[in-house]
Write a protein that holds these residues in place. Structure first.
Motif, mmCIF file in Angstrom:
data_model
loop_
_atom_site.group_PDB
_atom_site.id
_atom_site.type_symbol
_atom_site.label_atom_id
_atom_site.label_comp_id
_atom_site.label_asym_id
_atom_site.label_seq_id
_atom_site.Cartn_x
_atom_site.Cartn_y
_atom_site.Cartn_z
ATOM 1 N N VAL A 159 0.794 -1.218 -0.126
ATOM 2 C CA VAL A 159 0.152 -0.071 0.109
ATOM 3 C C VAL A 159 0.975 1.315 -0.240
ATOM 4 C CG1 VAL A 159 -1.942 1.134 1.312
ATOM 5 C CG2 VAL A 159 -1.740 -1.347 1.094
ATOM 6 N N VAL A 160 0.453 2.139 -0.797
ATOM 7 C CA VAL A 160 1.109 3.626 -0.832
ATOM 8 C C VAL A 160 -0.122 4.500 -0.020
ATOM 9 C CG1 VAL A 160 1.682 5.596 -1.906
ATOM 10 C CG2 VAL A 160 2.415 3.505 -3.078
ATOM 11 N N ALA A 161 0.403 5.094 1.010
ATOM 12 C CA ALA A 161 -0.546 5.826 1.842
ATOM 13 C C ALA A 161 -0.281 7.179 1.627
ATOM 14 C CB ALA A 161 -0.325 5.659 3.418
ATOM 15 N N ALA A 162 -1.092 7.769 1.070
ATOM 16 C CA ALA A 162 -1.252 9.319 0.469
ATOM 17 C C ALA A 162 -1.680 10.231 1.349
ATOM 18 C CB ALA A 162 -1.464 9.468 -0.850
ATOM 19 N N ASP A 163 -1.086 11.492 2.102
ATOM 20 C CA ASP A 163 -1.575 12.162 3.145
ATOM 21 C C ASP A 163 -0.582 13.236 2.977
ATOM 22 O OD1 ASP A 163 -3.036 13.193 5.270
ATOM 23 O OD2 ASP A 163 -4.073 11.038 5.592
ATOM 24 N N ILE A 164 -1.183 14.296 4.034
ATOM 25 C CA ILE A 164 -0.302 15.387 4.226
ATOM 26 C C ILE A 164 0.067 15.469 5.407
ATOM 27 C CG2 ILE A 164 -1.565 16.961 2.375
ATOM 28 C CD1 ILE A 164 -3.211 18.125 4.667
#
Length: 283
Positions: free
Chosen positions: A34-39
């Motif tokens: 999984v690539v967890a994309a967030d800020i």
């Protein structure tokens, strides 16, 4: 025992907290990378350390196309491709009436909730074609189905997500890419506090308030939790839903089945109240 996502690669936006985090945890448990994309960089770094080589964090503001493209590209460079995209990053707003519309904030809400997922679909599609197909899941809301469940801009945007999912599914189905939406109900996350304009730390505390009170407002007397939506996302991401596309899956504890009297025997029926004068009188 084999996981339901063995060999699959997923990108999950908004992936380090709330529904996104619950889905990252479940997808990894089911065998996905999984690539967890967030800020939220600090939480993202913690997530990478927790899961080692199974999760990579990508800083991604979904209002920036370059960030979305980079997050999707990381799935290929780190894990070899992309099979699943969960467009989950979300925000809310305080515009509850037409008179309160602020044009710039309205545009920002739509940029995050509609434009972001649209660009996610754009950049995910070529990688999914390389793998022979894939599954795209968009987080909508019951606020996009009925009035009264969210602020005006948020509700309008979520309705757009439902229809965008349907239209994208029609376009992409010949390429074996499925597109569906999930419509959560009252889920114990920080988004309710955010919609009131509270700081992130305080908004996080609101999740406990939702968990405490939501069971009283719906037929299923259980708090809606991120893992409930994660389970729906797992179904839509896996081969179990291979014959399903262009749909919106409502996961709301039954809160939209009807007005309260339809499930609460102690609630007065507005229909019966209309005809109260015609009811037989005792004696």
């Amino acid at each position: 025992m084999a996981g339901r996502l063995d060999g699959k690669v997923a990108v999950i936006t908004g992936g380090v907290s709330g529904i996104g985090l619950g889905t990252v945890e479940l997808f990894v448990a089911e065998g996905a990378k999984v690539v967890a994309a967030d800020i939220q960089d600090e939480k993202g770094a913690m997530l990478e350390r927790r899961f080692g080589g199974q999760v990579r964090y990508a800083r991604c503001d979904v209002t920036l196309e370059a960030d979305i493209a980079a997050a999707v590209g990381l799935a290929k460079s780190e894990f070899g491709g992309l099979d699943i995209l969960f467009n989950n990053a979300g925000i809310s707003d305080m515009m509850r009436t037409v008179a309160e519309i602020e044009p710039e904030r309205w545009s920002w809400i739509f940029d995050v909730l509609v434009r972001g997922p649209a660009l996610g679909i754009k950049h995910a599609t070529p990688l999914m074609l390389e793998r022979g197909g894939g599954s795209i899941i968009n987080t909508a809301s019951i606020a996009g189905l009925q009035a009264g469940w969210g602020p005006l801009a948020y509700s309008s945007a979520k309705a757009a997500v439902v229809h965008m999912s349907r239209c994208a599914a029609a376009q992409l189905s010949p390429q074996k890419i499925r597109v569906n939406a999930i419509c959560p109900g009252l889920i114990a996350t920080s988004i309710f506090g955010a919609s009131l304009g509270l700081p992130r730390e305080v908004a996080d505390q609101m999740a406990a308030r939702v968990a405490e009170n939501a069971p009283k407002a719906q037929p299923i007397p259980k708090a809606g939790m991120p893992e409930d939506i994660a389970q729906a996302a797992l179904y839509l991401a896996s081969d179990a839903s291979v014959f399903m596309t262009g749909q919106h899956l409502v996961v709301d504890g039954g809160i939209t089945v009807g007005s309260r009297h339809s499930w609460d025997p102690e609630a007065a029926s507005p229909l019966m109240a209309l005809f109260a004068d015609f009811a037989p009188q005792p004696g």
